[in-house]
Enzyme design. Structure first.
Site, mmCIF file in Angstrom:
data_model
loop_
_atom_site.group_PDB
_atom_site.id
_atom_site.type_symbol
_atom_site.label_atom_id
_atom_site.label_comp_id
_atom_site.label_asym_id
_atom_site.label_seq_id
_atom_site.Cartn_x
_atom_site.Cartn_y
_atom_site.Cartn_z
ATOM 1 N N LYS A 35 0.732 -0.633 -0.382
ATOM 2 C CA LYS A 35 0.109 -0.549 -0.133
ATOM 3 C C LYS A 35 0.590 1.228 -0.023
ATOM 4 O O LYS A 35 0.533 1.972 -0.457
ATOM 5 C CB LYS A 35 -1.097 -0.191 1.124
ATOM 6 C CG LYS A 35 -1.789 -0.917 0.726
ATOM 7 C CD LYS A 35 -3.149 -0.583 2.292
ATOM 8 C CE LYS A 35 -4.456 -1.865 2.039
ATOM 9 N NZ LYS A 35 -5.287 -2.217 3.103
ATOM 10 N N CYS A 261 -19.117 4.105 9.760
ATOM 11 C CA CYS A 261 -19.199 5.031 10.353
ATOM 12 C C CYS A 261 -20.577 4.957 11.189
ATOM 13 O O CYS A 261 -20.386 4.805 12.931
ATOM 14 C CB CYS A 261 -18.474 6.408 10.473
ATOM 15 S SG CYS A 261 -17.118 6.582 10.101
ATOM 16 N N LYS A 264 -20.784 2.132 13.156
ATOM 17 C CA LYS A 264 -19.885 1.205 13.713
ATOM 18 C C LYS A 264 -19.758 2.530 14.998
ATOM 19 O O LYS A 264 -20.083 1.556 16.852
ATOM 20 C CB LYS A 264 -18.607 0.923 13.522
ATOM 21 C CG LYS A 264 -17.424 1.576 14.882
ATOM 22 C CD LYS A 264 -16.402 1.877 13.333
ATOM 23 C CE LYS A 264 -15.777 3.301 13.326
ATOM 24 N NZ LYS A 264 -15.984 3.700 14.133
#
Ligand code: UDX
Length: 431
Positions: A35, A261, A264
């Site tokens: 990455k 978001c 969670k």
């Protein structure tokens, strides 16, 4: 200033690029070599409008640097932002293991006299105090770390705009130096400043996301009332929203909230409530409605789609992102596959991520029109502009049956009816 971001997700990478664009030297630390190599070549990994260009520009100017090595970045940094994920554990609690792991590494590499360590990850109340302890125990004696909480409110799909134009910048800290440093860093950014203590900053973030989820679930609850009583939820919410005390934003009914978001953070706030011995029944209801609205929509498909070859438009959890985490599409697709439906799908960005989840169980299309060919129903799960502007006359000629299930209320029922479709939406009469 020299700044380090640990983590390069939506929050870390977008904010890092923006602070680099303001002229700061910005390090970004990751933990996967592949990455980091992609980021060095201006591949942002995530899909976010405008991000690739911003990354390219700042890489060219040598203002943003990517590394796996804490020793390169931390010792020379004035501010270190922690922006790693805090995913939910089985019981809904936020998983802080990687956050604490990186905190220890930051501590071990602190060299300068004073460094501000600021947490951007969404964390339960009390976490920043734990960060303080970990830093104190891991840092060399000569180094000093001042802890701050600087929660992020950016939305995927408009992350750059949101970061540059926030309604507020929240800085929570017990340290005057940390507050002054962060105020200075945020100088070029708009928005009101809220300077507060660590615990308040932590709770502000959860409260904001839980309030947004509450508005959506409330709109969806009213959609159920409208469906049962023959009212039109859009008219109802338009009228209610005209009251300035209430407002209409974030009250769009549909197949509910998803993403990385809202689901969670509601779960985590429920868990925090339980830990603090506060009854979180209200938040549990918000979560339940979000589930019921998906089920209700699914029920409409199962009872009204007589044939089992359908097309889904919209896979990402909302428009302008390729993110499918907790997307209504994943849930609805899994349930329909379980009922032996064959499914063709189209999404402007979410295809590759969906492939990782469902593989060959779905037929993927590059175009919304080829996707609907011979379908006995079209199901809309994300309100991309491309769908709002679709040529429905053409769609009708391609489909086997003119039947639409619209999970985002993107069309006007009368207009679709006139074109000869049977049309089911949310909180409005079927036509
Ligand atoms: C959210 C917060 O908005 C942001 O401030 C925070 O920093 C991160 O979490 P995001 O997850 O990017 O941002 O998405 P958001 O725009 O909030 O949408 C969340 C979900 O709610 C999406 O699935 C969206 O489709 C749904 N939604 C939104 C509705 O169903 N109705 C609405 O009226 C608004």
């Amino acid at each position: 200033m020299t700044i380090t971001f640990v983590g390069h997700g939506y929050v870390g990478l977008v904010t890092a690029c923006i602070f680099a664009d303001f002229g700061n030297k910005v390090w970004v630390i990751g933990h996967t070599k592949e990455k980091i190599e992609r980021l060095k070549k201006a591949d942002p990994i995530i899909y976010e409008p405008g991000l690739k260009e911003l990354l390219e520009k700042n890489l060219r100017a040598n203002r943003i640097l990517f590394t796996l090595d804490y020793n390169k970045a931390i010792p020379e940094s004035d501010i270190v932002f922690i922006a790693v994920g805090t995913p939910p554990k089985e019981d809904g609690d936020a998983d802080l293991s990687s956050l604490f792991e990186v905190t220890k590494k930051i501590g071990q590499h602190l060299k300068k006299g004073k460094t501000v360590v600021s947490c951007k990850s969404t964390v339960p109340v009390g976490t920043n105090k734990k960060i303080e302890i970990i830093l104190r125990e891991s840092k060399p004696k000569s180094a000093q770390a001042q802890v701050a909480s600087c929660p992020e409110f950016l939305r995927e799909g408009s992350a750059i705009y949101d970061t540059l134009n926030p309604d507020r910048v929240v800085i929570g800290s017990d340290s005057k130096t940390a507050i002054a440093t962060l105020i200075e860093l945020h100088q070029p950014i708009d928005g009101k400043r809220v300077i507060t203590d660590l615990a308040s900053a932590e709770i502000i973030k959860y409260t904001s996301n839980a309030m947004l989820a509450t508005k959506i679930s409330f709109a969806n609850l009213i959609a159920f009332y409208c469906e049962k009583s023959g009212a039109d939820v859009e008219n109802v919410l338009d009228a209610v929203g005209m009251d300035k005390r209430i407002g209409r934003v974030f009250m769009d009914p549909g197949v509910g909230y998803g993403g990385s978001c809202l689901p969670k953070d509601v779960k985590a706030l429920i868990k925090i409530g339980q830990t603090l011995q506060i009854d979180p029944a209200f938040l549990i209801a918000v979560e339940n409605i979000n589930q019921q609205i998906r089920e209700g929509f699914l029920h409409k498909i199962l009872t009204n789609a007589k044939e089992k070859h359908i097309t889904i438009w919209g896979l990402s959890f909302k428009p302008n992102t390729d993110d499918i985490r907790d997307a209504p599409s994943s849930y609805i697709i899994a349930r329909l596959l379980g009922k032996k439906f064959t499914i063709s799908v189209y999404d402007p960005a979410g295809r590759e991520n969906t492939k990782k989840l469902f593989g060959n169980a779905l037929t993927y299309h590059n175009n919304p029109y080829t996707a609907v060919r011979n379908a006995s129903a079209l199901v809309i799960l994300t309100e991309w502009n491309e769908f709002k502007q679709a040529d429905l006359k053409k769609v009708k000629t391609l489909m086997k049956k003119p039947l639409i299930f619209d999970g985002r209320n993107i069309f006007h029922p009368e207009m679709v009816k006139k074109l000869g479709f049977q049309y089911f939406s949310v909180g409005r009469k079927p036509v």
